[in-house]
Design an enzyme around this catalytic site. Structure first.
Site, mmCIF file in Angstrom:
data_model
loop_
_atom_site.group_PDB
_atom_site.id
_atom_site.type_symbol
_atom_site.label_atom_id
_atom_site.label_comp_id
_atom_site.label_asym_id
_atom_site.label_seq_id
_atom_site.Cartn_x
_atom_site.Cartn_y
_atom_site.Cartn_z
ATOM 1 N N SER A 31 42.568 14.611 -21.297
ATOM 2 C CA SER A 31 42.541 15.833 -22.089
ATOM 3 C C SER A 31 42.397 15.483 -23.576
ATOM 4 O O SER A 31 41.385 14.928 -23.971
ATOM 5 C CB SER A 31 43.791 16.676 -21.823
ATOM 6 O OG SER A 31 43.502 18.038 -22.010
ATOM 7 N N LYS B 275 42.918 22.976 -14.268
ATOM 8 C CA LYS B 275 43.902 22.800 -15.327
ATOM 9 C C LYS B 275 45.282 23.118 -14.779
ATOM 10 O O LYS B 275 45.893 24.131 -15.080
ATOM 11 C CB LYS B 275 43.570 23.682 -16.535
ATOM 12 C CG LYS B 275 44.212 23.141 -17.812
ATOM 13 C CD LYS B 275 43.618 21.796 -18.171
ATOM 14 C CE LYS B 275 44.437 21.100 -19.246
ATOM 15 N NZ LYS B 275 43.944 19.763 -19.542
#
Length: 585
Positions: free
Chosen positions: A384, A188
């Site tokens: 995402s 991330k």
């Protein structure tokens, strides 16, 4: 005093008159100027320049007044592609000229457009291209042409793909401004620039794999169009062997090195137009508008709804550049309740955004697909939060060079306490209970607060992975192993089971029709945005925002840097958004 009163009354009167005159002209234009179609002359050539085309969908509005104030063309890339397909059988159109194309479209959108131009060429009509200079992305599109021209004083960029990331850890230490980061997922890397001063091995691994996968798609398409072997293309890129027009011609990336007048004369010759006459041209915007307004009405009663989800995901109504909860949920509900609509295609071009809004849209899709099939078509991005709203569809399509995945979440909070201490500012809190105070950027982050926030991040990550596992018929562990915030190309996502098929929007529409068991149908575009009059006039010149003035004063690139800082400040709550802005050059 009376004199001043008269002056004031005169000024107000002039202002009111000007406003009435301004809106009166617009009203008359709306009444009598609605027919803005341009006639297509025989033996015409479409000039393809997509500078004004920014999205797949240009949007439509419930209030007809909004259309008066919005972009007069109201054209999206989907309309352009439909127009190119219509031009195949239009006897008035003899070819397409890609002329000095400058576009902000992404690689996946270019892939869809390239496919349309390939279909056009198969009709026997020509596609030619001319540019003073070619960026690498522009050359990817232009290389589809039968004949490629370049200006003798121009240049061609062909060197492979790269992406640059800026890191701010030392800046934070020196400035005293810190971003407190709580995340799940080793990949991330949206927040990595605030934690490190260099790229982590995990991030470098995913970026290298992503760029190589996208380059494979780009170079393979160029190889087929230009009949140049892939190893040779990589050799050209490595050695910058096409950096001048002459070198580009020598390497067969272009066909002709000449000025634009020579290019137009060649088109005249192909059309058998006399040298002292001009050939008939029509812009892609005019031709598309003509196609939209004059196309024969489809008499099919069955419909397929195409719902466009473009931009970052957030709360509110949304618009053509942002995905809002209001317009998305309303569109799904309207399509679900409309008996004529037999299937839904969700076209996604989004890097993600608010995890909460993503979940609300996911829920609406979950309800909808129990009534009607939902097929997803991924554009440049469906990452995402963009993947969150895609994962439970019946079938998912992506282009090879779509950027997707990034299944991970994070929270990020600015903290100025080190800077405040340096400036002699001390902040004290008084509270009735141990955890009653809100987060303050002027107080060091409390470890309990950080633990509670991490708990929320973990909960949303688990929910995200569970939704993906259920939608893709995988186990939690299988999804978790390929999640952790890592981004994938469409090609890799298909191998991993995150995507079902490789293809564009038209492929997704055909699949939706197949699942719904319908053969003849029309398409209906959504959302229909609800905008007020105040929303409209904020975009007019006399109501120009401070952001618009800033952009004019400091330039586009510098303004984008400011926008990045503002985005981080606005990201409240847990985020499901892809790693930073991936700009591929």
């Amino acid at each position: 005093m009376k004199f001043l009163g008269n002056v004031l009354a005169t000024v107000i009167g002039i202002f009111v008159f000007m406003m009435l005159f301004f809106f009166g002209v617009i009203f008359i234009g709306a009444l009598f100027g609605s027919d803005n179609t341009v006639s297509v002359k025989s033996d015409s050539v479409i000039e393809l320049n997509l500078k004004e085309i920014k999205n797949d969908y240009a949007g439509k509005y419930k209030d007809p007044w909004v259309s008066v104030f919005s972009d007069k063309k109201g054209i999206g890339l989907t309309d352009v592609i439909n127009a190119i397909d219509a031009a195949k059988t239009d006897d008035n159109i003899k070819g397409i000229s890609i002329l000095n194309d400058e576009s902000s479209l992404g690689l996946a959108q270019y892939k869809d457009l390239r496919n349309a131009l390939e279909r056009f060429k198969k009709s026997g009509k020509f596609v030619w291209a001319y540019a003073n200079t070619y960026s690498q992305k522009e050359y990817y599109l232009n290389s589809v042409a039968n004949t490629v021209y370049i200006n003798p004083a121009g240049d061609l960029d062909f060197k492979g793909l790269s992406s640059e990331v800026m890191f701010f850890k030392d800046f934070q230490d020196k400035s005293g401004i810190h971003m407190e980061v709580i995340r799940h997922g080793k990949y991330k890397s949206a927040v990595e620039p605030f934690l490190e001063n260099k790229m982590s091995d995990a991030n470098r691994e995913q970026m290298t794999a992503l760029l190589n996968s996208i380059w494979t798609t780009v170079s393979t398409d160029i190889s087929k169009s230009r009949n140049i072997p892939l190893p040779k293309l990589n050799e050209i890129a490595n050695g910058l062997l096409a950096r001048t027009p002459e070198m580009a011609k020598q390497q067969h990336l272009v066909d002709v090195v000449a000025y634009e007048d020579v290019y137009h004369n060649a088109i005249k010759k192909a059309l058998k137009v006399k040298g002292d006459e001009d050939y008939n041209k029509i812009s892609i915007s005019d031709y598309t508008q003509n196609n939209v307004t004059t196309a024969l009405a489809n008499t099919a009663t069955d419909e397929i709804a195409i719902i466009y989800a473009q931009g970052e995901i957030g709360s509110g109504e949304g618009d053509v550049n942002t995905i809002g909860e209001g317009s998305m949920r309303r569109s799904l509900q309207e399509a679900r309740k409309n008996d004529d609509v037999k299937a839904i295609v969700l076209r996604i071009d989004s890097p993600g955004g608010s995890a909460l809004t993503s979940d609300l849209i996911w829920r609406e899709i979950e309800i909808t697909k129990k009534v009607k099939p939902v097929v997803v078509s991924m554009g440049n991005y469906a990452a995402s939060g963009g993947y969150y709203i895609a994962c439970n569809a019946n079938t998912i399509f992506a282009e090879n060079n779509t950027i997707t995945g990034s299944i991970g979440v994070f929270g990020m909070l600015p903290n100025f306490s080190p800077l405040a201490n340096r400036l002699g500012i001390n902040s004290e809190q008084v509270k009735t209970h141990e955890n009653s105070s809100n987060y303050s950027p002027f107080v060091p982050v409390d470890e309990k607060f950080k633990a509670f926030t991490l708990e929320g991040v973990e909960k949303i990550y688990n929910t995200f992975v569970t939704h993906v596992a259920e939608g893709r018929k995988m186990t939690f562990e299988q999804v978790d192993a390929i999640a952790q915030g890592r981004v994938w190309s469409g090609t890799e996502a298909k191998k991993l089971g995150l995507v079902d098929k490789i293809g564009g929007l038209n492929d997704a529409i055909a699949e939706a029709a197949r699942i719904a068991k319908i053969k003849t149908y029309s398409t209906q575009n959504y959302p229909e945005y609800e905008k007020t009059f105040n929303d409209l006039i904020s975009g007019l010149p006399f109501a120009k925002s401070k952001e618009a003035f800033l952009k004019e004063e400091i330039g586009e690139e510098n303004y984008l840097l400011i926008e990045q800082v503002k985005k981080f400040q606005k990201q409240k709550g847990v985020q499901a958004i892809m790693p930073y802005g991936i700009n591929i050059y």
